[in-house]
Design an enzyme around this catalytic site. Structure first.
Site, PDB file in Angstrom:
ATOM      1  N   LYS A  24      -4.189   9.291   6.238  1.00  6.65           N
ATOM      2  CA  LYS A  24      -3.867   8.382   5.127  1.00  6.65           C
ATOM      3  C   LYS A  24      -4.856   7.215   5.062  1.00  6.65           C
ATOM      4  O   LYS A  24      -5.394   6.903   4.002  1.00  6.65           O
ATOM      5  CB  LYS A  24      -2.454   7.840   5.289  1.00  6.65           C
ATOM      6  N   ASN A  25      -5.087   6.557   6.214  1.00  9.44           N
ATOM      7  CA  ASN A  25      -5.887   5.339   6.153  1.00  9.44           C
ATOM      8  C   ASN A  25      -7.373   5.603   5.933  1.00  9.44           C
ATOM      9  O   ASN A  25      -8.123   4.684   5.617  1.00  9.44           O
ATOM     10  CB  ASN A  25      -5.640   4.469   7.388  1.00  9.44           C
ATOM     11  N   CYS A 118       2.793  -2.635   2.596  1.00 10.23           N
ATOM     12  CA  CYS A 118       3.864  -3.001   3.521  1.00 10.23           C
ATOM     13  C   CYS A 118       3.796  -4.472   3.872  1.00 10.23           C
ATOM     14  O   CYS A 118       2.713  -4.990   4.162  1.00 10.23           O
ATOM     15  CB  CYS A 118       3.720  -2.195   4.819  1.00 10.23           C
ATOM     16  N   ARG A 123      -0.944 -11.145   5.501  1.00 13.66           N
ATOM     17  CA  ARG A 123      -2.077 -10.213   5.632  1.00 13.66           C
ATOM     18  C   ARG A 123      -3.216 -10.721   4.758  1.00 13.66           C
ATOM     19  O   ARG A 123      -3.441 -10.225   3.660  1.00 13.66           O
ATOM     20  CB  ARG A 123      -1.653  -8.791   5.248  1.00 13.66           C
ATOM     21  N   ASP A 306       0.321   0.647  14.455  1.00 10.62           N
ATOM     22  CA  ASP A 306       1.111   1.542  13.595  1.00 10.62           C
ATOM     23  C   ASP A 306       2.034   2.455  14.406  1.00 10.62           C
ATOM     24  O   ASP A 306       2.952   3.059  13.847  1.00 10.62           O
ATOM     25  CB  ASP A 306       0.182   2.420  12.741  1.00 10.62           C
ATOM     26  N   ARG A 398       4.986   7.116   1.245  1.00 15.20           N
ATOM     27  CA  ARG A 398       3.660   6.520   1.041  1.00 15.20           C
ATOM     28  C   ARG A 398       2.675   7.031   2.077  1.00 15.20           C
ATOM     29  O   ARG A 398       1.460   7.025   1.827  1.00 15.20           O
ATOM     30  CB  ARG A 398       3.752   4.991   1.181  1.00 15.20           C
TER      31      ARG A 398
HETATM   32  N1  EPU Z   1      -7.104 -10.176   8.999  1.00 20.43           N
HETATM   33  C1  EPU Z   1      -7.459 -11.449   8.645  1.00 20.43           C
HETATM   34  N2  EPU Z   1      -8.277 -11.610   7.555  1.00 20.43           N
HETATM   35  C2  EPU Z   1      -8.752 -10.557   6.849  1.00 20.43           C
HETATM   36  C3  EPU Z   1      -8.376  -9.260   7.226  1.00 20.43           C
HETATM   37  C4  EPU Z   1      -7.538  -9.098   8.313  1.00 20.43           C
HETATM   38  O1  EPU Z   1      -7.048 -12.432   9.245  1.00 20.43           O
HETATM   39  O2  EPU Z   1      -9.506 -10.769   5.882  1.00 20.43           O
HETATM   40  C5  EPU Z   1      -6.221  -9.977  10.169  1.00 20.43           C
HETATM   41  C6  EPU Z   1      -4.890  -9.306   9.791  1.00 20.43           C
HETATM   42  O3  EPU Z   1      -3.951 -10.251   9.350  1.00 20.43           O
HETATM   43  C7  EPU Z   1      -4.491  -8.630  11.076  1.00 20.43           C
HETATM   44  C8  EPU Z   1      -5.850  -8.222  11.679  1.00 20.43           C
HETATM   45  O4  EPU Z   1      -6.812  -9.037  11.024  1.00 20.43           O
HETATM   46  O5  EPU Z   1      -3.872  -9.545  11.932  1.00 20.43           O
HETATM   47  C9  EPU Z   1      -6.209  -6.775  11.515  1.00 20.43           C
HETATM   48  O6  EPU Z   1      -6.089  -6.408  10.149  1.00 20.43           O
HETATM   49  P1  EPU Z   1      -6.964  -5.253   9.486  1.00 20.43           P
HETATM   50  O7  EPU Z   1      -7.746  -5.829   8.381  1.00 20.43           O
HETATM   51  O8  EPU Z   1      -7.689  -4.514  10.556  1.00 20.43           O
HETATM   52  O9  EPU Z   1      -5.839  -4.327   8.883  1.00 20.43           O
HETATM   53  P2  EPU Z   1      -5.844  -3.610   7.472  1.00 20.43           P
HETATM   54  O10 EPU Z   1      -7.199  -3.114   7.179  1.00 20.43           O
HETATM   55  O11 EPU Z   1      -5.174  -4.469   6.493  1.00 20.43           O
HETATM   56  C10 EPU Z   1      -5.386  -1.262   8.467  1.00 20.43           C
HETATM   57  C11 EPU Z   1      -4.376  -0.186   8.215  1.00 20.43           C
HETATM   58  C12 EPU Z   1      -3.028  -0.605   8.756  1.00 20.43           C
HETATM   59  C13 EPU Z   1      -3.167  -0.893  10.246  1.00 20.43           C
HETATM   60  C14 EPU Z   1      -4.261  -1.952  10.474  1.00 20.43           C
HETATM   61  C15 EPU Z   1      -4.545  -2.241  11.931  1.00 20.43           C
HETATM   62  C16 EPU Z   1      -5.171   0.763   6.161  1.00 20.43           C
HETATM   63  C17 EPU Z   1      -4.955   0.988   4.721  1.00 20.43           C
HETATM   64  N3  EPU Z   1      -4.274   0.035   6.778  1.00 20.43           N
HETATM   65  O12 EPU Z   1      -4.901  -2.415   7.783  1.00 20.43           O
HETATM   66  O13 EPU Z   1      -2.176   0.503   8.567  1.00 20.43           O
HETATM   67  O14 EPU Z   1      -1.959  -1.362  10.749  1.00 20.43           O
HETATM   68  O15 EPU Z   1      -5.499  -1.515   9.868  1.00 20.43           O
HETATM   69  O16 EPU Z   1      -4.984  -1.081  12.566  1.00 20.43           O
HETATM   70  O17 EPU Z   1      -6.111   1.259   6.730  1.00 20.43           O
HETATM   71  C18 EPU Z   1      -0.141   1.604   8.261  1.00 20.43           C
HETATM   72  O18 EPU Z   1      -0.790   2.660   8.205  1.00 20.43           O
HETATM   73  O19 EPU Z   1       1.110   1.576   8.355  1.00 20.43           O
HETATM   74  C19 EPU Z   1      -0.870   0.342   8.233  1.00 20.43           C
HETATM   75  C20 EPU Z   1      -0.292  -0.828   7.944  1.00 20.43           C
END
Ligand code: EPU
Length: 415
Positions: A24-25, A118, A123, A306, A398
């Site tokens: 998915k991701n 979610c 975030r 996750d 989802r």
């Molecule tokens: N963060 C910041 N600023 C940013 C971006 C992130 O402070 O601009 C912080 C976030 O708040 C968090 C950390 O950095 O504390 C890591 O966030 P990241 O950006 O790596 O997460 P994401 O890209 O929003 C993806 C997955 C999530 C998974 C996280 C961590 C996707 C679509 N989503 O989210 O997946 O939990 O990486 O591995 O790829 C799920 O599949 O259920 C899911 C939520």
């Protein structure tokens, strides 16, 4: 539109084989990435999940043609037009922010209403935006809309304060056509990032180092099309391995890359779960007297945030006190309240949860507040005596491809 409630009659021993779908991701980034292509892109192993539907709707808004055939989609961006993305589909998933990087890369201009997904606590996307600015873009935010524009995009050295998956992929896409070289330092190393870079490279991009903490992107003039097969979903795989450890007699989870879930497999071994780990599969056997463990979530290759929610359901069956320390999303504990409704003994505060087991679980009416909370409740429902009704099942659809069918094939009573 699928029904929004999943009902599980638990207590059955599951047996059989489950095949893991495309990640998915990775998918939610690969689909927006196709707007950078100059020709047709065919993506194989696309999971049948609601997020894919939302993203293909958004491609339609951009006049990109999408044809779905079995497990692959054919995306034709040759008549693409840049358009404001404010369709309700944008709000259905957070990953619609990948259209920022992709459209900025292609048109140097993007207007998008900000995304949903979610709720796991705050975030922010500040790192994505800083990256776009470093490449030369100007950003305005007004009335829910981001307007990001650049006269030209130029390669830059970008250091990410946090190794963010989303920021790494978004900046990578925005930099594909930027003049000169872009370097992302402290880049996230998740396998999904390698998948996106490998698809972009097949189209003709010059991205090196994906999967390490330093990614280099040399700008190119144009991209073509390509064929791409998505990597297996490590979180879906991990979920089924945990589920099998919780309630299977013997269950084979196939089409996986075991190295991608190594941190989980090692923790399960520590708990005493009996498994045979193969090249692309894991067989999980019925296990007794599970030991409690302590887990700290970390960026890849650490234990995936996750998977801490699904794992919690299993930990209610371990003998003793287990602890989870959540370092990525300190508020990702909504599942604990729901599991407690089923009889679990859990406390969650200050970014940690403490689970005291074993506790018998019994069927209840519970709510999937987010995707992985939903997965946790499905596992708890399979363990529990009696009937569990999970509301808010759309969160589960989802991210989990044909979950009811896959569970039924293992002998679960689910509807
Ligand atoms: N963060 C910041 N600023 C940013 C971006 C992130 O402070 O601009 C912080 C976030 O708040 C968090 C950390 O950095 O504390 C890591 O966030 P990241 O950006 O790596 O997460 P994401 O890209 O929003 C993806 C997955 C999530 C998974 C996280 C961590 C996707 C679509 N989503 O989210 O997946 O939990 O990486 O591995 O790829 C799920 O599949 O259920 C899911 C939520």
């Amino acid at each position: 539109m699928q029904d929004d409630t999943i009902v599980i009659r638990g207590g059955k021993k599951l047996e059989g084989t489950v095949k893991i779908s495309g990640a998915k991701n990775a998918t939610v980034a690969l689909i927006p990435a196709t707007v950078l292509a100059g020709d047709v892109v065919t993506i194989f192993d696309v999971p049948d999940i609601a997020d894919v539907e939302a993203l293909t709707t958004l491609l339609g808004e951009l006049n990109v043609k999408v044809t779905k055939k079995n497990d692959h989609i054919i995306i034709d961006p040759r008549e693409i037009k840049n358009a404001t993305l404010d369709h309700e589909a944008v709000g259905k998933l957070r990953a619609s922010y990948y259209f920022m990087g992709a459209l900025l890369g292609r048109y140097k201009k993007v207007k998008i209403k900000m995304s949903g997904g979610c709720y796991l606590g705050p975030r922010p996307i500040d790192l994505h935006l800083k990256g776009f600015e470093a490449l030369g873009a100007h950003i305005d935010y007004d009335d829910g809309y981001y307007m990001i524009e650049a006269k030209e995009l130029n390669g830059a050295n970008i250091y990410l304060d946090i190794a963010s998956v989303g920021a790494t992929i978004n900046i990578m896409m925005a930099a594909v056509f930027a003049k000169g070289r872009t370097t992302i330092e402290n880049a996230a190393k998740e396998p999904e990032i390698i998948d996106v870079s490998s698809m972009l490279n097949k189209m003709g991009a010059k991205i090196r180092g994906a999967g390490t903490s330093e990614i280099t992107i040399d700008g190119v003039e144009s991209l073509g099309g390509c064929y791409h097969e998505i990597i297996p979903d490590r979180i879906e795989a991990g979920t089924y391995v945990i589920l099998a450890a919780a309630c299977a007699k013997r269950c084979k989870i196939e089409n996986i890359i075991p190295q991608h879930i190594e941190s989980l497999l090692m923790k399960l071994e520590e708990m005493g779960v009996k498994m045979d780990i193969g090249v692309d599969s894991v067989v999980v056997y019925e296990s007794h007297d599970l030991k409690p463990i302590e887990v700290k979530t970390l960026p890849f290759p650490g234990f995936a945030t996750d998977l801490q929610q699904p794992l919690t359901a299993l930990l209610t069956q371990a003998i003793g006190i287990s602890k989870i320390h959540e370092t990525i999303y300190p508020e990702r504990f909504k599942h604990c309240r729901e599991l407690a409704l089923m009889g679990a003994e859990i406390e969650a505060h200050d970014g940690s949860s403490t689970i005291t087991g074993p506790t018998p679980l019994s069927g209840a009416v519970v709510t999937a507040t987010d995707l992985r909370c939903g997965a946790s409740l499905v596992i708890a429902g399979l363990i529990a005596e009696g009937e569990t009704t999970i509301k808010g099942a759309y969160h589960i659809y989802r991210g989990y491809d044909r979950i009811k069918e896959k569970l039924k094939a293992l002998g679960a009573d689910v509807r």
